[in-house]
Motif scaffolding. Structure first.
Motif, PDB file in Angstrom:
ATOM      1  N   UNK A 140       1.031  -1.193  -0.087  1.00  0.00           N
ATOM      2  CA  UNK A 140       0.220   0.450   0.019  1.00  0.00           C
ATOM      3  C   UNK A 140       0.601   1.152   0.067  1.00  0.00           C
ATOM      4  N   UNK A 141       0.108   2.206  -0.793  1.00  0.00           N
ATOM      5  CA  UNK A 141       1.416   3.723  -0.403  1.00  0.00           C
ATOM      6  C   UNK A 141       1.591   4.291   0.191  1.00  0.00           C
ATOM      7  N   UNK A 142       0.485   3.945   1.772  1.00  0.00           N
ATOM      8  CA  UNK A 142       0.506   4.787   3.036  1.00  0.00           C
ATOM      9  C   UNK A 142       2.127   3.873   3.699  1.00  0.00           C
ATOM     10  N   UNK A 182       6.035   5.737   3.563  1.00  0.00           N
ATOM     11  CA  UNK A 182       6.410   7.269   4.518  1.00  0.00           C
ATOM     12  C   UNK A 182       6.409   6.367   6.198  1.00  0.00           C
ATOM     13  N   UNK A 232       9.421   6.729   8.257  1.00  0.00           N
ATOM     14  CA  UNK A 232      10.214   6.923   9.541  1.00  0.00           C
ATOM     15  C   UNK A 232      10.062   5.766  10.806  1.00  0.00           C
ATOM     16  N   UNK A 286      -8.304   9.581  -6.003  1.00  0.00           N
ATOM     17  CA  UNK A 286      -8.230   8.585  -7.295  1.00  0.00           C
ATOM     18  C   UNK A 286      -6.915   7.689  -6.492  1.00  0.00           C
ATOM     19  N   UNK A 289      -3.917   6.442  -6.818  1.00  0.00           N
ATOM     20  CA  UNK A 289      -2.452   7.222  -5.985  1.00  0.00           C
ATOM     21  C   UNK A 289      -2.960   8.578  -5.446  1.00  0.00           C
ATOM     22  N   UNK A 329      -4.576  10.950  -5.872  1.00  0.00           N
ATOM     23  CA  UNK A 329      -3.985  12.325  -6.539  1.00  0.00           C
ATOM     24  C   UNK A 329      -5.965  12.811  -6.209  1.00  0.00           C
ATOM     25  N   UNK A 330      -5.872  14.441  -6.034  1.00  0.00           N
ATOM     26  CA  UNK A 330      -7.600  14.857  -6.199  1.00  0.00           C
ATOM     27  C   UNK A 330      -7.918  14.601  -7.591  1.00  0.00           C
ATOM     28  N   UNK A 350      -8.059  10.368   1.561  1.00  0.00           N
ATOM     29  CA  UNK A 350      -6.122  10.299   1.628  1.00  0.00           C
ATOM     30  C   UNK A 350      -5.870   8.958   2.595  1.00  0.00           C
ATOM     31  N   UNK A 368      -4.690   4.989   0.762  1.00  0.00           N
ATOM     32  CA  UNK A 368      -3.139   5.078   1.440  1.00  0.00           C
ATOM     33  C   UNK A 368      -2.864   3.283   1.810  1.00  0.00           C
ATOM     34  N   UNK A 369      -4.211   3.294   3.212  1.00  0.00           N
ATOM     35  CA  UNK A 369      -3.834   2.126   3.507  1.00  0.00           C
ATOM     36  C   UNK A 369      -5.049   1.204   3.090  1.00  0.00           C
ATOM     37  N   UNK A 370      -6.008   1.187   2.238  1.00  0.00           N
ATOM     38  CA  UNK A 370      -6.690   0.093   1.402  1.00  0.00           C
ATOM     39  C   UNK A 370      -7.775  -0.064   2.547  1.00  0.00           C
ATOM     40  N   UNK A 373       1.673   9.540  10.180  1.00  0.00           N
ATOM     41  CA  UNK A 373       2.647   9.615   8.753  1.00  0.00           C
ATOM     42  C   UNK A 373       1.634  10.022   7.770  1.00  0.00           C
ATOM     43  N   UNK A 374       2.489  10.306   7.250  1.00  0.00           N
ATOM     44  CA  UNK A 374       1.595  10.476   5.201  1.00  0.00           C
ATOM     45  C   UNK A 374       1.207  11.570   5.630  1.00  0.00           C
ATOM     46  N   UNK A 375       1.822  12.873   6.215  1.00  0.00           N
ATOM     47  CA  UNK A 375       0.840  13.877   6.123  1.00  0.00           C
ATOM     48  C   UNK A 375      -0.007  14.413   7.927  1.00  0.00           C
ATOM     49  N   UNK A 378     -13.576  21.695  -7.358  1.00  0.00           N
ATOM     50  CA  UNK A 378     -11.968  21.179  -8.073  1.00  0.00           C
ATOM     51  C   UNK A 378     -12.709  20.477  -9.204  1.00  0.00           C
ATOM     52  N   UNK A 408     -10.621  17.691 -11.634  1.00  0.00           N
ATOM     53  CA  UNK A 408      -9.145  17.241 -12.496  1.00  0.00           C
ATOM     54  C   UNK A 408      -9.734  16.307 -13.436  1.00  0.00           C
ATOM     55  N   UNK A 435      -3.221  19.750 -11.090  1.00  0.00           N
ATOM     56  CA  UNK A 435      -3.582  19.890 -10.021  1.00  0.00           C
ATOM     57  C   UNK A 435      -3.603  21.212  -9.262  1.00  0.00           C
ATOM     58  N   UNK A 461       2.636   8.069 -10.618  1.00  0.00           N
ATOM     59  CA  UNK A 461       1.856   8.889  -9.589  1.00  0.00           C
ATOM     60  C   UNK A 461       2.465   9.567  -8.962  1.00  0.00           C
ATOM     61  N   UNK A 516       4.856   8.402  -6.815  1.00  0.00           N
ATOM     62  CA  UNK A 516       5.167   7.862  -5.859  1.00  0.00           C
ATOM     63  C   UNK A 516       6.484   7.198  -5.667  1.00  0.00           C
TER      64      UNK A 516
END
Lengths: 132, 132, 132, 132
Positions: A45-47, A50, A54, B30, B32, B34-35, B57, B61-63, B85-87, C38, C40, C49, D32, D34
């Protein structure tokens, strides 16, 4: 930390992750917490990109495994909010301090994407290549 | 995720929010993170713009739905600080994984501004349009 | 700025972009620079974006179109480095101030993804719906 | 982008850098933006870690090589300040779009640490492995 040490660790961790049938990210940092090498396995997974970073960062910055750090930086721990410093740290297992055979710190490794148990075991197998 | 799928979801969510008499923000990302599309209904507090985005998000990110994520990233959960994490992620309901009829992940939706229960229900009605 | 005004602008901009055969992002902010809506379009590069958002933000924060702002915040302009303030602004066309029929500022629109000329024209057609 | 494709590129880039007697960082991102894989060669300055990442990110986000991007985002270019968007982009060579044999975008590669000429050549040799 030399790149050759880092890539040997990545290969060992990657092989162990495949053996366990899991997809993880593996991040290796030097003793100043700067990136040396990183891979993301297909399907992770993308998450967890990070998260792996960390975990490794936590291990380097406090010279302790992230599972040990978790006991301190927790609402019930001795230094609650420590986990919020340094841009945010990881209070769970999968980040290990990397040491040379003489015990000196070479850096840190972070593994994320599987169960915490698997993450830790994969990181340990990678770290063991440094003292083989 | 196509824009036409996202706008169909926005229309469904918007209609359901009006039916419930609440004002929410709806964010669609989406696969990945992205908005793709976003709306803020009249009267929604400014702070929930970011909340809606983070819920979506977190799901991508964690499905997993943000309500499920909450069980892991809680001080008593298996991976405390995962939400840092991830902001910064959202550990409460209103973020759903969006899937195609074949189960593949298309992205995520986040709804915020009403009660968590309403936020989740609005998101579900939007997500259902993908498999209608 | 009402959401209904924003979605009317999005529809007009979207239709004009399709007519020109281009894929853009369209961002609409209120008079305090907070997001209202917004989209896209399929095929727009991911980088635009953020560009669309910054064009709209530039227009709102300085109450001038981003093409006008470009004349000031340029190495040869009167206030070089102004473009580095406020998190980074956009010094090229495609961001317009949105005004009500009485001239009061309602917010800003940013369009990005096509040529600057096309971006500006698409934004103008959207903005014109406010005074129709 | 599969990890196996990324590691093949890293190996090719690493070998070419050694052949030229330079130390670089090599960053590979998916379509994307990543991270997929990264290495820092022994002796590369710490500052080029971020540069390599930004070059790759620039290529992906705007679907063009960073040397082409430089012509647009320059003070005398058509879109001055474009390089300030998306967290800051790289307006010089060493970031390439990665494409499959059918032309579809797979991601981006960024190389930094040597002369811009060497960085670009190393990246090209890596990218060529995708269509071999």
């Amino acid at each position: 930390m030399k790149l050759s040490q880092a890539t040997t660790m990545l290969d060992a961790a990657h092989a162990e992750a495949r053996r366990r049938g899991v997809s993880v990210c593996i991040s290796i940092l030097d003793a100043a917490a700067w990136p040396v090498a990183f891979i993301r396995m297909d399907g992770a997974p993308l998450g967890v990109i990070d998260v792996a970073n960390r975990k490794a960062r936590t291990a380097v910055l406090f010279q302790m495994d992230s599972a040990e750090f978790a006991k301190i930086g927790h609402p019930d721990g001795a230094a609650y909010t420590l986990e919020n410093t340094n841009g945010g740290l990881a209070s769970f297992g999968g980040g290990l301090v990397l040491r040379a055979p003489d015990g000196s710190m070479l850096g840190g490794i972070g593994v994320s994407g599987a169960s915490t148990h698997d993450d830790v075991e994969i990181a340990r197998i990678a770290a063991a290549t440094l003292v083989a």
